[in-house]
Design a protein around this motif. Structure first.
Motif, PDB file in Angstrom:
ATOM      1  N   TRP A 100     -10.442  -3.576   1.116  1.00 11.11           N
ATOM      2  CA  TRP A 100     -10.132  -4.075  -0.262  1.00 11.11           C
ATOM      3  C   TRP A 100      -9.978  -5.724  -0.171  1.00 11.11           C
ATOM      4  O   TRP A 100      -9.520  -6.046   0.723  1.00 11.11           O
ATOM      5  CB  TRP A 100      -8.841  -3.763  -0.617  1.00 11.11           C
ATOM      6  CG  TRP A 100      -8.886  -2.150  -1.261  1.00 11.11           C
ATOM      7  CD1 TRP A 100      -9.630  -0.999  -0.899  1.00 11.11           C
ATOM      8  CD2 TRP A 100      -8.036  -1.642  -2.048  1.00 11.11           C
ATOM      9  NE1 TRP A 100      -9.355  -0.063  -1.453  1.00 11.11           N
ATOM     10  CE2 TRP A 100      -8.318  -0.147  -2.278  1.00 11.11           C
ATOM     11  CE3 TRP A 100      -7.081  -2.188  -3.115  1.00 11.11           C
ATOM     12  CZ2 TRP A 100      -7.788   0.744  -3.452  1.00 11.11           C
ATOM     13  CZ3 TRP A 100      -6.374  -1.247  -3.857  1.00 11.11           C
ATOM     14  CH2 TRP A 100      -6.744   0.158  -4.183  1.00 11.11           C
ATOM     15  N   ILE A 147      -5.928  -6.274  -3.718  1.00 16.55           N
ATOM     16  CA  ILE A 147      -4.659  -6.085  -3.052  1.00 16.55           C
ATOM     17  C   ILE A 147      -3.549  -6.756  -4.152  1.00 16.55           C
ATOM     18  O   ILE A 147      -2.360  -6.236  -4.442  1.00 16.55           O
ATOM     19  CB  ILE A 147      -4.634  -6.886  -1.824  1.00 16.55           C
ATOM     20  CG1 ILE A 147      -5.455  -5.783  -0.878  1.00 16.55           C
ATOM     21  CG2 ILE A 147      -2.895  -6.642  -1.168  1.00 16.55           C
ATOM     22  CD1 ILE A 147      -4.915  -4.490  -0.614  1.00 16.55           C
ATOM     23  N   CYS A 169      -6.739   1.572   1.790  1.00 19.75           N
ATOM     24  CA  CYS A 169      -7.069   0.376   1.122  1.00 19.75           C
ATOM     25  C   CYS A 169      -7.791  -0.452   2.087  1.00 19.75           C
ATOM     26  O   CYS A 169      -8.075  -1.716   2.072  1.00 19.75           O
ATOM     27  CB  CYS A 169      -5.924  -0.573   0.688  1.00 19.75           C
ATOM     28  SG  CYS A 169      -5.080   0.308  -0.650  1.00 19.75           S
ATOM     29  N   ILE A 187      -2.207   5.041  -5.910  1.00 19.57           N
ATOM     30  CA  ILE A 187      -3.436   5.307  -5.257  1.00 19.57           C
ATOM     31  C   ILE A 187      -3.064   6.515  -4.450  1.00 19.57           C
ATOM     32  O   ILE A 187      -1.722   7.207  -4.593  1.00 19.57           O
ATOM     33  CB  ILE A 187      -3.623   4.367  -4.134  1.00 19.57           C
ATOM     34  CG1 ILE A 187      -2.421   3.985  -3.363  1.00 19.57           C
ATOM     35  CG2 ILE A 187      -4.326   3.015  -4.829  1.00 19.57           C
ATOM     36  CD1 ILE A 187      -2.678   3.002  -2.191  1.00 19.57           C
ATOM     37  N   GLU A 235      -5.023   6.926   0.762  1.00 17.16           N
ATOM     38  CA  GLU A 235      -5.945   5.689   0.605  1.00 17.16           C
ATOM     39  C   GLU A 235      -5.303   4.710   1.534  1.00 17.16           C
ATOM     40  O   GLU A 235      -4.273   4.470   1.429  1.00 17.16           O
ATOM     41  CB  GLU A 235      -5.907   5.458  -0.984  1.00 17.16           C
ATOM     42  CG  GLU A 235      -6.422   3.879  -1.160  1.00 17.16           C
ATOM     43  CD  GLU A 235      -7.836   4.042  -0.891  1.00 17.16           C
ATOM     44  OE1 GLU A 235      -8.277   3.018   0.157  1.00 17.16           O
ATOM     45  OE2 GLU A 235      -8.752   4.491  -1.642  1.00 17.16           O
ATOM     46  N   LEU A 243      -2.974  -4.697  -7.070  1.00 13.80           N
ATOM     47  CA  LEU A 243      -2.256  -3.518  -6.715  1.00 13.80           C
ATOM     48  C   LEU A 243      -0.806  -4.045  -6.627  1.00 13.80           C
ATOM     49  O   LEU A 243       0.097  -3.370  -6.892  1.00 13.80           O
ATOM     50  CB  LEU A 243      -2.761  -2.968  -5.192  1.00 13.80           C
ATOM     51  CG  LEU A 243      -2.104  -1.615  -4.909  1.00 13.80           C
ATOM     52  CD1 LEU A 243      -2.054  -0.359  -5.834  1.00 13.80           C
ATOM     53  CD2 LEU A 243      -2.562  -1.398  -3.540  1.00 13.80           C
ATOM     54  N   VAL A 251       0.966  -1.228  -0.050  1.00 13.91           N
ATOM     55  CA  VAL A 251      -0.122   0.003   0.110  1.00 13.91           C
ATOM     56  C   VAL A 251       0.966   1.172  -0.201  1.00 13.91           C
ATOM     57  O   VAL A 251       0.726   2.318  -0.839  1.00 13.91           O
ATOM     58  CB  VAL A 251      -0.893   0.053   1.198  1.00 13.91           C
ATOM     59  CG1 VAL A 251      -1.849   1.372   1.484  1.00 13.91           C
ATOM     60  CG2 VAL A 251      -2.143  -1.253   1.143  1.00 13.91           C
TER      61      VAL A 251
END
Length: 101
Positions: A44, A49, A41, A35, A39, A52, A26
């Motif tokens: 999510w 994930i 997450c 992002i 954010e 991402l 993240v």
């Protein structure tokens, strides 16, 4: 089947302020502008994930996955984001010694 419905709690609710592999994904996504920096997450899915993670991995590729190889603007953003995360984690009792491996 149950694994499909598992969600990420978000950086704010993750263990020790997100000092986890998912937290690193993240934060790296924030560094690369994948992002917004605010954010977390939260909520999510594992699939989101994973998607991402794939984008973050692609973003790191040109730099050999090394902070030292980032251009100055990204290196500065990385330092700012990770320094803040480390400070928050330490406030919550995190220490690198928790993970001797």
């Amino acid at each position: 089947m149950r694994q499909q419905h598992k969600t990420y709690p978000g950086l704010d609710e993750d263990s020790y302020g997100g000092m986890t592999p998912t937290g690193n994904i993240v934060r790296d996504a924030q560094v690369f502008g994948l992002i917004p920096e605010d954010e977390t997450c939260a909520g999510w899915s594992i699939a989101a994930i994973q998607e991402l993670y794939d984008k973050v991995s692609d973003a790191w590729q040109p730099y050999g996955h090394l902070v030292s190889q980032l251009p100055e603007d990204l290196r500065a953003r990385h330092k700012r984001i990770y320094d803040a995360a480390l400070a928050r984690a330490r406030e919550q009792g995190w220490s690198p010694e928790l993970y001797p491996d």
